[in-house]
Write an enzyme that holds these catalytic residues in place. Sequence first.
Site, PDB file in Angstrom:
ATOM      1  N   THR A  36      -2.001 -12.326  -2.347  1.00  0.00           N
ATOM      2  CA  THR A  36      -2.971 -11.290  -2.012  1.00  0.00           C
ATOM      3  C   THR A  36      -2.685 -10.004  -2.788  1.00  0.00           C
ATOM      4  O   THR A  36      -3.600  -9.379  -3.342  1.00  0.00           O
ATOM      5  CB  THR A  36      -2.974 -11.048  -0.492  1.00  0.00           C
ATOM      6  OG1 THR A  36      -3.183 -12.317   0.155  1.00  0.00           O
ATOM      7  CG2 THR A  36      -4.080 -10.100  -0.089  1.00  0.00           C
ATOM      8  N   VAL A  62       4.539 -16.182   0.174  1.00  0.00           N
ATOM      9  CA  VAL A  62       3.674 -16.606  -0.933  1.00  0.00           C
ATOM     10  C   VAL A  62       2.253 -16.064  -0.737  1.00  0.00           C
ATOM     11  O   VAL A  62       1.619 -15.612  -1.691  1.00  0.00           O
ATOM     12  CB  VAL A  62       3.677 -18.143  -1.093  1.00  0.00           C
ATOM     13  CG1 VAL A  62       2.764 -18.571  -2.238  1.00  0.00           C
ATOM     14  CG2 VAL A  62       5.089 -18.649  -1.342  1.00  0.00           C
ATOM     15  N   CYS A  63       1.766 -16.077   0.499  1.00  0.00           N
ATOM     16  CA  CYS A  63       0.422 -15.553   0.763  1.00  0.00           C
ATOM     17  C   CYS A  63       0.370 -14.042   0.543  1.00  0.00           C
ATOM     18  O   CYS A  63      -0.600 -13.514  -0.013  1.00  0.00           O
ATOM     19  CB  CYS A  63      -0.014 -15.901   2.180  1.00  0.00           C
ATOM     20  SG  CYS A  63      -0.158 -17.682   2.447  1.00  0.00           S
ATOM     21  N   ASP A  64       1.412 -13.360   0.971  1.00  0.00           N
ATOM     22  CA  ASP A  64       1.531 -11.925   0.727  1.00  0.00           C
ATOM     23  C   ASP A  64       1.504 -11.662  -0.782  1.00  0.00           C
ATOM     24  O   ASP A  64       0.770 -10.803  -1.257  1.00  0.00           O
ATOM     25  CB  ASP A  64       2.841 -11.422   1.351  1.00  0.00           C
ATOM     26  CG  ASP A  64       3.145  -9.988   1.004  1.00  0.00           C
ATOM     27  OD1 ASP A  64       2.752  -9.094   1.772  1.00  0.00           O
ATOM     28  OD2 ASP A  64       3.803  -9.762  -0.048  1.00  0.00           O
TER      29      ASP A  64
END
Length: 163
Positions: free
Chosen positions: A63, A58-60
């Site tokens: 970003t 999710v963070c990937d």
Amino acid sequence: MEITRKGQAIPLEGTVPTVGEAIPSFSLTTIKGETVSNETLKGQLAILSVFPDINTSVCDQQTRTFNEKAANIDNIQLISVSRNTKEELNNWCAAQGLDMEMWIDDKGEFGQAFGINMPSLDKLARSVFVITADGLLAYKEIVPEMVEEPNYDAAIGAAKDLL
């Protein structure tokens, strides 16, 4: 305040700033080793995309999506903020073939100042802040469920409205 991670409550520490007020003071390091602060943001409109850990899907996605949607909008500075190490963030950028502005909250100072510190996980809560050129908070979203993405269009729209 608290968020959830797959339904489990996670308390947040710090005080969330109010929209319309000056952003709190902080000092961070960039992936290039430079020191930056709230003063660094003065004179430019900025979107701060905050994520817990670049090495998660999710963070990937967050970003990459913000980079795709906002990085090339004139007069808006996109900055990603996390507690990841300089090496982790540089490795991610290299793997993605991206040169992005990434700031490291290695001491949790930013997280505490913005009320998004998750001491139980040693991470920052997923959130987005739009900062005016005058250093005022124009928009904020603290994502209530850690594994969900932020509202990209709302944040970018709030920033564009200030151009």
